[in-house]
Design a protein around this motif. Structure first.
Motif, PDB file in Angstrom:
ATOM      1  N   PHE A 111       0.767  -0.980   0.016  1.00  0.00           N
ATOM      2  CA  PHE A 111      -0.041  -0.083  -0.179  1.00  0.00           C
ATOM      3  C   PHE A 111       0.873   1.279   0.016  1.00  0.00           C
ATOM      4  O   PHE A 111       1.916   1.252   0.533  1.00  0.00           O
ATOM      5  N   GLY A 112       0.202   2.183  -0.795  1.00  0.00           N
ATOM      6  CA  GLY A 112       1.326   3.556  -0.793  1.00  0.00           C
ATOM      7  C   GLY A 112       0.376   4.665  -1.034  1.00  0.00           C
ATOM      8  O   GLY A 112      -0.758   4.669  -1.329  1.00  0.00           O
ATOM      9  N   ILE A 113       1.133   5.961  -0.854  1.00  0.00           N
ATOM     10  CA  ILE A 113       0.790   7.145  -0.864  1.00  0.00           C
ATOM     11  C   ILE A 113       1.787   8.140  -1.234  1.00  0.00           C
ATOM     12  O   ILE A 113       3.039   8.159  -0.551  1.00  0.00           O
ATOM     13  N   ALA A 114       1.747   8.686  -2.389  1.00  0.00           N
ATOM     14  CA  ALA A 114       2.700   9.736  -2.891  1.00  0.00           C
ATOM     15  C   ALA A 114       2.318  10.887  -3.599  1.00  0.00           C
ATOM     16  O   ALA A 114       1.213  11.139  -4.119  1.00  0.00           O
ATOM     17  N   GLY A 115       3.258  11.958  -3.480  1.00  0.00           N
ATOM     18  CA  GLY A 115       2.756  13.235  -4.011  1.00  0.00           C
ATOM     19  C   GLY A 115       2.835  13.264  -5.492  1.00  0.00           C
ATOM     20  O   GLY A 115       3.583  12.528  -6.214  1.00  0.00           O
ATOM     21  N   ALA A 116       2.343  14.469  -6.034  1.00  0.00           N
ATOM     22  CA  ALA A 116       2.212  14.435  -7.516  1.00  0.00           C
ATOM     23  C   ALA A 116       3.551  14.810  -8.079  1.00  0.00           C
ATOM     24  O   ALA A 116       4.674  15.373  -7.392  1.00  0.00           O
ATOM     25  N   GLY A 117       3.935  14.031  -9.228  1.00  0.00           N
ATOM     26  CA  GLY A 117       5.294  14.133  -9.716  1.00  0.00           C
ATOM     27  C   GLY A 117       6.428  13.056  -9.126  1.00  0.00           C
ATOM     28  O   GLY A 117       7.414  12.941  -9.680  1.00  0.00           O
ATOM     29  N   SER A 118       5.967  12.340  -8.061  1.00  0.00           N
ATOM     30  CA  SER A 118       6.795  11.316  -7.495  1.00  0.00           C
ATOM     31  C   SER A 118       6.669  10.091  -8.497  1.00  0.00           C
ATOM     32  O   SER A 118       5.580  10.063  -9.386  1.00  0.00           O
ATOM     33  N   GLY A 119       7.173   9.086  -8.456  1.00  0.00           N
ATOM     34  CA  GLY A 119       7.475   7.753  -8.676  1.00  0.00           C
ATOM     35  C   GLY A 119       8.544   6.948  -8.451  1.00  0.00           C
ATOM     36  O   GLY A 119       9.472   7.395  -8.071  1.00  0.00           O
ATOM     37  N   VAL A 120       8.743   6.011  -9.109  1.00  0.00           N
ATOM     38  CA  VAL A 120       9.845   5.121  -9.345  1.00  0.00           C
ATOM     39  C   VAL A 120      10.179   4.818 -10.757  1.00  0.00           C
ATOM     40  O   VAL A 120       9.749   4.483 -11.362  1.00  0.00           O
ATOM     41  N   PRO A 121      11.577   5.041 -10.741  1.00  0.00           N
ATOM     42  CA  PRO A 121      12.006   4.848 -12.348  1.00  0.00           C
ATOM     43  C   PRO A 121      12.241   3.290 -12.514  1.00  0.00           C
ATOM     44  O   PRO A 121      11.643   2.490 -11.677  1.00  0.00           O
ATOM     45  N   PHE A 122      12.746   2.947 -13.681  1.00  0.00           N
ATOM     46  CA  PHE A 122      12.436   1.571 -14.222  1.00  0.00           C
ATOM     47  C   PHE A 122      13.037   0.589 -13.391  1.00  0.00           C
ATOM     48  O   PHE A 122      14.181   0.814 -12.932  1.00  0.00           O
ATOM     49  N   HIS A 123      12.414  -0.383 -13.197  1.00  0.00           N
ATOM     50  CA  HIS A 123      12.831  -1.551 -12.476  1.00  0.00           C
ATOM     51  C   HIS A 123      12.050  -2.719 -13.129  1.00  0.00           C
ATOM     52  O   HIS A 123      10.951  -2.411 -13.647  1.00  0.00           O
ATOM     53  N   TRP A 124      12.285  -3.986 -12.536  1.00  0.00           N
ATOM     54  CA  TRP A 124      11.324  -5.176 -12.746  1.00  0.00           C
ATOM     55  C   TRP A 124      11.197  -6.130 -11.653  1.00  0.00           C
ATOM     56  O   TRP A 124      12.097  -5.943 -10.690  1.00  0.00           O
ATOM     57  N   HIS A 125      10.222  -7.032 -11.569  1.00  0.00           N
ATOM     58  CA  HIS A 125      10.035  -8.056 -10.465  1.00  0.00           C
ATOM     59  C   HIS A 125       9.003  -8.989 -11.121  1.00  0.00           C
ATOM     60  O   HIS A 125       8.897  -9.062 -12.212  1.00  0.00           O
ATOM     61  N   GLY A 126       8.373  -9.824 -10.197  1.00  0.00           N
ATOM     62  CA  GLY A 126       7.344 -10.674 -10.609  1.00  0.00           C
ATOM     63  C   GLY A 126       6.269 -10.018 -11.028  1.00  0.00           C
ATOM     64  O   GLY A 126       5.927  -8.741 -10.729  1.00  0.00           O
ATOM     65  N   PRO A 127       5.091 -10.859 -11.426  1.00  0.00           N
ATOM     66  CA  PRO A 127       4.067 -10.108 -12.110  1.00  0.00           C
ATOM     67  C   PRO A 127       3.141  -9.890 -10.814  1.00  0.00           C
ATOM     68  O   PRO A 127       3.305  -9.845  -9.640  1.00  0.00           O
ATOM     69  N   GLY A 128       2.003  -8.925 -11.267  1.00  0.00           N
ATOM     70  CA  GLY A 128       1.192  -8.320 -10.177  1.00  0.00           C
ATOM     71  C   GLY A 128       0.162  -7.474 -10.608  1.00  0.00           C
ATOM     72  O   GLY A 128       0.095  -7.075 -11.862  1.00  0.00           O
ATOM     73  N   TYR A 129      -0.489  -6.731  -9.763  1.00  0.00           N
ATOM     74  CA  TYR A 129      -1.425  -5.725 -10.135  1.00  0.00           C
ATOM     75  C   TYR A 129      -1.286  -4.612  -9.434  1.00  0.00           C
ATOM     76  O   TYR A 129      -0.618  -4.605  -8.150  1.00  0.00           O
ATOM     77  N   SER A 130      -1.757  -3.438  -9.791  1.00  0.00           N
ATOM     78  CA  SER A 130      -1.670  -2.059  -9.272  1.00  0.00           C
ATOM     79  C   SER A 130      -3.078  -1.416  -9.192  1.00  0.00           C
ATOM     80  O   SER A 130      -3.346  -1.099 -10.571  1.00  0.00           O
ATOM     81  N   GLU A 131      -3.719  -1.080  -8.272  1.00  0.00           N
ATOM     82  CA  GLU A 131      -4.891  -0.201  -8.353  1.00  0.00           C
ATOM     83  C   GLU A 131      -4.828   1.054  -7.844  1.00  0.00           C
ATOM     84  O   GLU A 131      -4.253   1.405  -6.676  1.00  0.00           O
ATOM     85  N   VAL A 132      -5.222   2.130  -8.661  1.00  0.00           N
ATOM     86  CA  VAL A 132      -5.301   3.418  -8.240  1.00  0.00           C
ATOM     87  C   VAL A 132      -6.629   3.626  -7.327  1.00  0.00           C
ATOM     88  O   VAL A 132      -7.628   3.505  -7.690  1.00  0.00           O
TER      89      VAL A 132
END
Length: 269
Positions: free
Chosen positions: A162-183
């Motif tokens: 679970f996460g909360i982050a400000g506008a303009g933030s994010g994580v640069p390119f990376h990879w891992h196993g499969p998954g889902y992300s819901e906003v």
């Protein structure tokens, strides 16, 4: 009685179509020239068989209206999360590819002092990001109200981040196993490449810097799949797909990582 009231409020908001901010800052959002461009399939009607054959192992897809998380969204309002979890210690990661550094502080301190728009000139290791590393003993009582996407992969187990982050933030390119992300609140821009196509990026530069400095020079054929995931939508990403994220508003989001056996999911997304 209180839970029944929350359910009714959530259903009324959902049916009325009233935009819900949950008290989070959604107005000073980041504007992108190509925000309307989406090269990821959106599917509102998809069977499990279609998911397995068309997407699970080959390409990302955005699922629409597969679950109703209006109650979970209501519980994720700024007021309710601060009242329930404000005094809890959380672990922040630096917003670079490998999330080297970890910082612990209270959830209330993070929301009141650090949850702000990304400084375009800051490096990833200077930016603290709340995602993953959740204490499930404490946050589990929130997660019990979340309805995850219905499609599972054989041999995997699901784990929430679970996460909360400000506008303009994010994580640069990376990879891992499969998954889902819901906003849950806000909007999140995703950039994705298949495993065999490593993107051109610096692991310590933010996604915002990559979008400003690297993306414009990419030939059309070298650009990633990309799309803005709206509140209530779920993006599925296959195993080992490169991806970078960019929050266009203050965003509340939850990912469901599909790990093998008891493998711990990565704290990035």
């Amino acid at each position: 009685m209180q839970l029944l009231f929350l359910v009714l409020v959530a259903l009324i908001r959902c049916k009325s179509g009233i935009p819900v901010s949950g008290g989070w800052e959604l107005n000073g959002h980041l504007a992108l020239e190509e925000e309307d461009q989406c090269t990821v399939d959106r599917r509102a009607n998809l069977t499990y068989t279609e998911f397995i054959h068309q997407y699970a192992f080959s390409r990302p897809v955005i699922l629409q209206r597969f679950t109703n998380n209006s109650l979970f969204q209501d519980l994720c309002s700024k007021e309710k999360l601060l009242a329930e979890f404000g005094g809890f210690r959380i672990r922040l990661s630096t917003a670079n590819t490998y999330s080297y550094q970890k910082v612990d502080l209270s959830f209330q301190e993070y929301v009141e002092q650090l949850l702000q728009p990304q400084d375009p000139n800051s490096l990833g290791n200077d930016t603290l990001y709340f995602f993953g590393d959740n204490n499930f003993t404490e946050w589990g009582r929130l997660f019990q109200y979340y309805s995850p996407p219905p499609f599972h992969l054989l041999g995997t187990t699901a784990a929430y981040s679970f996460g909360i982050a400000g506008a303009g933030s994010g994580v640069p390119f990376h990879w891992h196993g499969p998954g889902y992300s819901e906003v849950i609140f806000g909007r999140k821009r995703w950039f994705l490449y298949p495993p065999e196509k490593r993107p051109d990026f610096h692991p310590n530069k933010t996604t915002l810097a990559w979008l400003r400095d690297t993306y414009p020079a990419l030939p059309i054929t070298e650009r990633p799949l990309q799309c803005t995931v709206q509140a209530g939508e779920v993006l599925y990403f296959p195993d080992r797909w490169w991806h970078a994220t960019l929050n266009l508003d203050t965003s509340v989001f939850i990912s469901t990582f599909l790990g093998l056996g008891q493998q711990d999911p990565p704290g990035q997304g």
